[in-house]
Design a protein around this motif. Structure first.
Motif, PDB file in Angstrom:
ATOM      1  N   SER A 117       0.868  -1.171   0.000  1.00  0.00           N
ATOM      2  CA  SER A 117       0.000   0.000   0.000  1.00  0.00           C
ATOM      3  C   SER A 117       0.902   1.217   0.000  1.00  0.00           C
ATOM      4  O   SER A 117       1.850   1.298   0.792  1.00  0.00           O
ATOM      5  CB  SER A 117      -0.906  -0.017   1.240  1.00  0.00           C
ATOM      6  OG  SER A 117      -1.826   1.055   1.179  1.00  0.00           O
ATOM      7  N   TYR A 118       0.625   2.171  -0.896  1.00  0.00           N
ATOM      8  CA  TYR A 118       1.560   3.273  -1.092  1.00  0.00           C
ATOM      9  C   TYR A 118       0.848   4.520  -1.593  1.00  0.00           C
ATOM     10  O   TYR A 118      -0.221   4.443  -2.214  1.00  0.00           O
ATOM     11  CB  TYR A 118       2.654   2.866  -2.082  1.00  0.00           C
ATOM     12  CG  TYR A 118       2.133   2.341  -3.409  1.00  0.00           C
ATOM     13  CD1 TYR A 118       1.938   3.191  -4.488  1.00  0.00           C
ATOM     14  CD2 TYR A 118       1.827   0.997  -3.561  1.00  0.00           C
ATOM     15  CE1 TYR A 118       1.456   2.705  -5.692  1.00  0.00           C
ATOM     16  CE2 TYR A 118       1.337   0.507  -4.756  1.00  0.00           C
ATOM     17  CZ  TYR A 118       1.158   1.364  -5.826  1.00  0.00           C
ATOM     18  OH  TYR A 118       0.662   0.895  -7.019  1.00  0.00           O
ATOM     19  N   ASP A 119       1.442   5.675  -1.320  1.00  0.00           N
ATOM     20  CA  ASP A 119       0.959   6.930  -1.875  1.00  0.00           C
ATOM     21  C   ASP A 119       1.038   6.840  -3.397  1.00  0.00           C
ATOM     22  O   ASP A 119       2.021   6.327  -3.944  1.00  0.00           O
ATOM     23  CB  ASP A 119       1.828   8.085  -1.365  1.00  0.00           C
ATOM     24  CG  ASP A 119       1.291   9.434  -1.766  1.00  0.00           C
ATOM     25  OD1 ASP A 119       1.331   9.751  -2.980  1.00  0.00           O
ATOM     26  OD2 ASP A 119       0.830  10.169  -0.883  1.00  0.00           O
ATOM     27  N   ASP A 129       0.273  11.321   7.572  1.00  0.00           N
ATOM     28  CA  ASP A 129      -1.077  11.833   7.389  1.00  0.00           C
ATOM     29  C   ASP A 129      -1.989  10.767   6.802  1.00  0.00           C
ATOM     30  O   ASP A 129      -1.536   9.924   6.014  1.00  0.00           O
ATOM     31  CB  ASP A 129      -1.054  13.040   6.442  1.00  0.00           C
ATOM     32  CG  ASP A 129      -0.343  14.236   7.045  1.00  0.00           C
ATOM     33  OD1 ASP A 129      -0.333  14.354   8.290  1.00  0.00           O
ATOM     34  OD2 ASP A 129       0.186  15.057   6.269  1.00  0.00           O
ATOM     35  N   PRO A 130      -3.282  10.831   7.135  1.00  0.00           N
ATOM     36  CA  PRO A 130      -4.232   9.926   6.490  1.00  0.00           C
ATOM     37  C   PRO A 130      -4.298  10.197   4.983  1.00  0.00           C
ATOM     38  O   PRO A 130      -4.047  11.314   4.528  1.00  0.00           O
ATOM     39  CB  PRO A 130      -5.573  10.273   7.150  1.00  0.00           C
ATOM     40  CG  PRO A 130      -5.210  10.939   8.425  1.00  0.00           C
ATOM     41  CD  PRO A 130      -3.914  11.650   8.162  1.00  0.00           C
ATOM     42  N   LYS A 167      14.327   1.320  -0.052  1.00  0.00           N
ATOM     43  CA  LYS A 167      15.082   2.475  -0.558  1.00  0.00           C
ATOM     44  C   LYS A 167      14.132   3.587  -0.987  1.00  0.00           C
ATOM     45  O   LYS A 167      14.373   4.764  -0.700  1.00  0.00           O
ATOM     46  CB  LYS A 167      15.967   2.051  -1.723  1.00  0.00           C
ATOM     47  CG  LYS A 167      17.135   1.190  -1.310  1.00  0.00           C
ATOM     48  CD  LYS A 167      17.912   0.697  -2.506  1.00  0.00           C
ATOM     49  CE  LYS A 167      18.957  -0.322  -2.076  1.00  0.00           C
ATOM     50  NZ  LYS A 167      19.561  -1.011  -3.215  1.00  0.00           N
ATOM     51  N   LEU A 168      13.064   3.211  -1.663  1.00  0.00           N
ATOM     52  CA  LEU A 168      12.076   4.191  -2.102  1.00  0.00           C
ATOM     53  C   LEU A 168      11.439   4.893  -0.910  1.00  0.00           C
ATOM     54  O   LEU A 168      11.305   6.122  -0.888  1.00  0.00           O
ATOM     55  CB  LEU A 168      11.012   3.490  -2.950  1.00  0.00           C
ATOM     56  CG  LEU A 168       9.882   4.334  -3.503  1.00  0.00           C
ATOM     57  CD1 LEU A 168      10.416   5.456  -4.371  1.00  0.00           C
ATOM     58  CD2 LEU A 168       8.932   3.448  -4.297  1.00  0.00           C
ATOM     59  N   PRO A 173      10.087   9.473   2.885  1.00  0.00           N
ATOM     60  CA  PRO A 173       9.388   8.830   4.007  1.00  0.00           C
ATOM     61  C   PRO A 173       8.020   9.423   4.347  1.00  0.00           C
ATOM     62  O   PRO A 173       7.173   8.717   4.898  1.00  0.00           O
ATOM     63  CB  PRO A 173      10.353   8.993   5.175  1.00  0.00           C
ATOM     64  CG  PRO A 173      11.189  10.173   4.820  1.00  0.00           C
ATOM     65  CD  PRO A 173      11.308  10.142   3.323  1.00  0.00           C
ATOM     66  N   MET A 174       7.774  10.660   4.022  1.00  0.00           N
ATOM     67  CA  MET A 174       6.500  11.269   4.389  1.00  0.00           C
ATOM     68  C   MET A 174       5.354  10.868   3.459  1.00  0.00           C
ATOM     69  O   MET A 174       4.194  11.079   3.780  1.00  0.00           O
ATOM     70  CB  MET A 174       6.619  12.795   4.416  1.00  0.00           C
ATOM     71  CG  MET A 174       7.556  13.300   5.505  1.00  0.00           C
ATOM     72  SD  MET A 174       7.174  12.669   7.159  1.00  0.00           S
ATOM     73  CE  MET A 174       5.609  13.459   7.452  1.00  0.00           C
ATOM     74  N   LEU A 175       5.659  10.287   2.312  1.00  0.00           N
ATOM     75  CA  LEU A 175       4.593   9.885   1.395  1.00  0.00           C
ATOM     76  C   LEU A 175       3.818   8.676   1.910  1.00  0.00           C
ATOM     77  O   LEU A 175       2.613   8.600   1.759  1.00  0.00           O
ATOM     78  CB  LEU A 175       5.149   9.573   0.004  1.00  0.00           C
ATOM     79  CG  LEU A 175       5.519  10.766  -0.855  1.00  0.00           C
ATOM     80  CD1 LEU A 175       6.026  10.290  -2.208  1.00  0.00           C
ATOM     81  CD2 LEU A 175       4.347  11.708  -1.024  1.00  0.00           C
TER      82      LEU A 175
END
Length: 97
Positions: free
Chosen positions: A7-9, A43-44, A76-77, A82-84
């Motif tokens: 699960s990712y931004d 953040d949500p 690495k990504l 990290p904030m995404l």
């Protein structure tokens, strides 16, 4: 064989596809719009006026030897941005057809 759920931004979408290509993983199922909130921080991602970002989620069943290289690329990504938000989970596959 393992099931890898990611699960990712949505901003990570191209990099996730490249990571799959790098390990020569062809098969996956993609959900382009998923919402959620991380269990630790960040953040949500709720696709709302208050929390406008959105996630995508991916499920791929891959040979055991592909899992570690794929997770290394994802780590690495995530470290670069990290904030995404990016999380991956590996589950055993007991049977398939």
């Amino acid at each position: 064989m393992k099931a890898v759920f990611v699960s990712y931004d949505q901003a990570h979408a191209d990099e996730i596809q490249r990571a799959l290509g790098h390990i020569q993983q062809r098969g996956f199922t993609l959900w382009e719009q998923t919402q959620g909130r991380g269990s630790v921080n960040g953040d949500p991602h709720l696709n709302s006026h208050a929390w406008p970002s959105n996630n995508a989620s991916l499920l791929s069943f891959m040979d055991d030897q592909k899992v570690a290289p794929f997770l290394d690329l994802l780590r690495k990504l995530d470290a670069d941005r990290p904030m995404l938000g990016l999380r991956a989970f590996v589950l055993p596959v007991e049977d398939a057809m």
